[in-house]
Design a protein around this motif. Structure first.
Motif, short mmCIF file in Angstrom:
data_model
loop_
_atom_site.label_atom_id
_atom_site.label_comp_id
_atom_site.label_asym_id
_atom_site.label_seq_id
_atom_site.Cartn_x
_atom_site.Cartn_y
_atom_site.Cartn_z
N LEU A 176 0.93 -1.16 -0.13
CA LEU A 176 0.01 0.08 0.15
C LEU A 176 0.94 1.24 0.10
N PRO A 177 1.06 1.92 -1.04
CA PRO A 177 1.76 3.07 -1.24
C PRO A 177 1.56 4.13 -0.20
N PRO A 178 2.52 5.05 0.41
CA PRO A 178 4.10 5.14 -0.09
C PRO A 178 4.59 3.84 0.34
N MET A 179 5.67 3.23 -0.24
CA MET A 179 6.73 2.05 0.20
C MET A 179 7.89 2.85 0.58
N VAL A 180 8.55 2.45 1.57
CA VAL A 180 10.06 2.80 1.90
C VAL A 180 10.60 1.79 2.28
N SER A 181 12.10 2.33 2.20
CA SER A 181 13.13 1.40 2.59
C SER A 181 13.79 1.95 3.87
N LEU A 182 14.26 0.76 4.77
CA LEU A 182 14.98 1.12 6.02
C LEU A 182 16.40 0.36 5.80
N PRO A 183 17.25 0.94 5.24
CA PRO A 183 18.74 0.35 5.02
C PRO A 183 19.36 0.11 6.47
N THR A 184 19.17 1.02 7.15
CA THR A 184 19.95 0.59 8.61
C THR A 184 19.25 -0.77 9.17
N ALA A 185 18.23 -1.11 9.34
CA ALA A 185 17.33 -2.01 9.66
C ALA A 185 17.39 -3.14 8.82
N GLY A 186 17.80 -3.20 7.57
CA GLY A 186 17.81 -4.18 6.59
C GLY A 186 16.45 -4.49 5.86
N PRO A 219 8.80 -5.39 20.70
CA PRO A 219 8.50 -6.63 19.85
C PRO A 219 7.72 -6.18 18.65
N ALA A 220 7.07 -5.30 18.51
CA ALA A 220 6.43 -4.75 17.38
C ALA A 220 7.05 -4.63 16.05
N MET A 221 8.41 -3.95 16.49
CA MET A 221 9.13 -3.75 15.34
C MET A 221 9.94 -4.92 14.76
N VAL A 222 10.43 -5.95 15.87
CA VAL A 222 10.90 -7.05 15.61
C VAL A 222 9.92 -7.90 14.75
N TYR A 223 8.80 -8.29 15.29
CA TYR A 223 7.97 -9.38 14.68
C TYR A 223 7.16 -8.96 13.64
N LEU A 224 6.82 -7.47 13.67
CA LEU A 224 5.89 -6.91 12.37
C LEU A 224 6.59 -6.31 11.40
N LEU A 225 7.52 -5.57 11.93
CA LEU A 225 8.33 -4.63 10.77
C LEU A 225 9.61 -5.35 10.39
N GLY A 226 10.09 -6.37 10.93
CA GLY A 226 11.21 -7.31 10.71
C GLY A 226 12.50 -6.65 11.13
N VAL A 227 12.50 -5.69 11.96
CA VAL A 227 13.71 -5.10 12.18
C VAL A 227 14.76 -5.93 13.22
N PRO A 228 16.12 -5.97 12.96
CA PRO A 228 16.74 -6.71 14.13
C PRO A 228 16.68 -6.18 15.37
N THR A 229 16.62 -7.15 16.39
CA THR A 229 16.33 -6.91 17.62
C THR A 229 17.66 -5.69 18.08
N HIS A 230 18.72 -5.86 17.89
CA HIS A 230 19.63 -4.63 18.56
C HIS A 230 19.07 -3.35 18.09
N VAL A 231 18.85 -3.10 16.69
CA VAL A 231 18.31 -1.87 16.27
C VAL A 231 16.89 -1.47 16.64
N ALA A 232 16.13 -2.44 16.91
CA ALA A 232 14.70 -2.15 17.54
C ALA A 232 15.00 -1.64 18.84
N VAL A 233 15.77 -2.19 19.61
CA VAL A 233 16.13 -1.56 21.02
C VAL A 233 16.41 -0.15 20.92
N GLY A 234 17.51 0.20 20.07
CA GLY A 234 18.07 1.39 19.83
C GLY A 234 16.98 2.48 19.45
N THR A 235 16.20 1.99 18.36
CA THR A 235 15.44 3.08 17.66
C THR A 235 14.17 3.29 18.67
N ASP A 236 13.72 2.19 19.18
CA ASP A 236 12.66 2.29 20.12
C ASP A 236 13.01 3.27 21.48
N LEU A 237 14.19 3.19 21.87
CA LEU A 237 14.64 4.02 22.77
C LEU A 237 14.69 5.47 22.26
#
Lengths: 313, 82
Positions: A176-186, A219-237
């Protein structure tokens, strides 16, 4: 020590100790620690509306420390964090308005308490199940590869995988546009609306239950967005720092913040956050998530204790 | 081996840092926070907008100051452990 704004008399050593513990957890798990700090304040006798606002205020100070540390470690996806700010604030305001509505109906303690318990128990059960399955999957792969003569160490720090990564992959196919990429999170491509929905829900829980709602967002960033746990921790903070600042301001306007309580708690949290952030360097994603499991349960236990014994005003 | 050595260094740094930090925070606690209560209560009762701004400035200010302090302590302690 008398805390004149909330009208409570609390030993500051307890507050510093609670601050220290939630600081360590915040730095390590990328959560505000409201699942523990909120129930602890409630157990000290602080009214629930002050618990929600004050907890947010102490989280602001703590998340500054932990975010800076995680940014230095390369764990913050600034693009993702920037996209999450506005929906998080909208969600936080909706949650705070619901608190105001419940305050007028005089059943705020019971409703928020039950909301807390339901959310915390759900997270505990899901994360226990997921991290157990992921570790089992790792062990099976490890044995298979060793049998084929390959010397591999899958469970090293930084190697992140989840038994539920198919959920994120399915969500990534939602075009569903707009689609975005998240290079840091892969993440190669994801609908902005998924990020907006995750942020709004996280913000809502932040405004309604207090804290940064990292127990939902991480958990939502990890399981739903597919962000690696370490990046989810830092971004969440980072996200918590922004949303908690807004939450503190709006709750303070409504008279729900005892800033003295927050300042005292934060003196312990500041050092704890540094220790927690350093700790993430020594563990991989699934183990961090598994270690997270009992924490919401402790918070739920304290809330149940407060509701059952009536040890609050 | 390298990870184990790194863990030991981190642990040693923290063991030195925590008591120093605790001492500094205790001094700050009695000198500053003890006297803020009455003033903040007055603002809380008289003007919620000013109270909200002051509350946010205080917690952000304390966050920045304590972050600087803990970072300085870590840098101060680590070279002595090498």
């Amino acid at each position: 020590m008398d805390f004149l704004i909330s009208g409570e008399h609390i030993n500051p050593v307890y507050l510093v100790a609670v601050g220290f513990i939630v600081g360590v957890m915040g730095g390590f798990f990328g959560v505000g620690g409201s699942f523990l700090a909120g129930p602890a304040l409630f157990a000290f006798g602080v009214p629930m509306n002050f618990v929600v606002g004050t907890d947010l205020a102490h989280i602001v100070g703590k998340s500054i420390v932990a975010t800076k540390k995680h940014r230095a470690l390369g764990n913050v996806d600034m693009k993702l964090a920037a996209m999450m700010i506005l929906p998080t604030i909208a969600g936080a305001e909706s949650g705070a308005q619901l608190i105001q509505f419940l305050k007028r109906r005089a059943n705020v303690d019971f409703v928020v308490g039950m909301g807390f318990i339901t959310v915390l128990l759900s997270i505990t059960v899901f994360m226990a199940w997921e991290s157990w399955r992921t570790l089992k999957m790792h062990r099976a792969q490890d044995t298979k590869r060793k049998g084929a003569g390959q010397a591999v160490i899958l469970l090293k720090a930084g190697k992140d995988a989840s038994a539920f990564s198919h959920i994120a992959k399915t969500i990534h196919k939602f075009h569903l546009p707009p689609m975005v990429s998240l290079p840091t999170a892969g993440v190669a491509s994801i609908s902005l609306w998924v990020i907006v929905a995750v942020s709004f829900v996280g913000g809502f829980f932040s405004g309604f239950l207090g804290g940064g709602a990292g127990y939902i967002r991480m958990p939502a960033m990890v399981y739903l967005l597919g962000v690696p746990t370490h990046v989810a921790v830092g971004t969440d903070l980072f996200e918590i720092m922004i949303s908690a600042s807004y939450g503190t301001f709006t709750h303070a306007l409504k008279g729900n913040v005892d800033i003295m309580l927050a300042l005292v708690m934060h003196t312990g949290a500041a050092i704890g956050a540094q220790i927690g952030a350093i700790g993430t360097e020594f563990f991989h994603g699934a183990r961090i998530r598994l270690a997270f499991v009992p924490l919401p349960l402790i918070g739920a236990g304290i809330i149940i204790y407060g509701l059952v014994t009536g040890h609050h005003h | 081996m390298a990870a184990s050595k790194k863990s030991r260094n981190v642990m040693r740094s923290l063991l030195v840092e925590i008591p120093v930090y605790a001492g500094l925070v205790t001094v700050y606690f009695f000198l500053v926070l003890h006297f803020l209560g009455g003033w903040l209560k007055e603002i809380f009762d008289s003007n919620k907008l000013i109270y909200a701004i002051v509350a946010l400035v205080l917690i952000i200010g304390q966050g920045v100051v304590l972050e600087t302090l803990t970072t300085w302590l870590l840098n101060f302690v680590r070279p002595r452990n090498r």
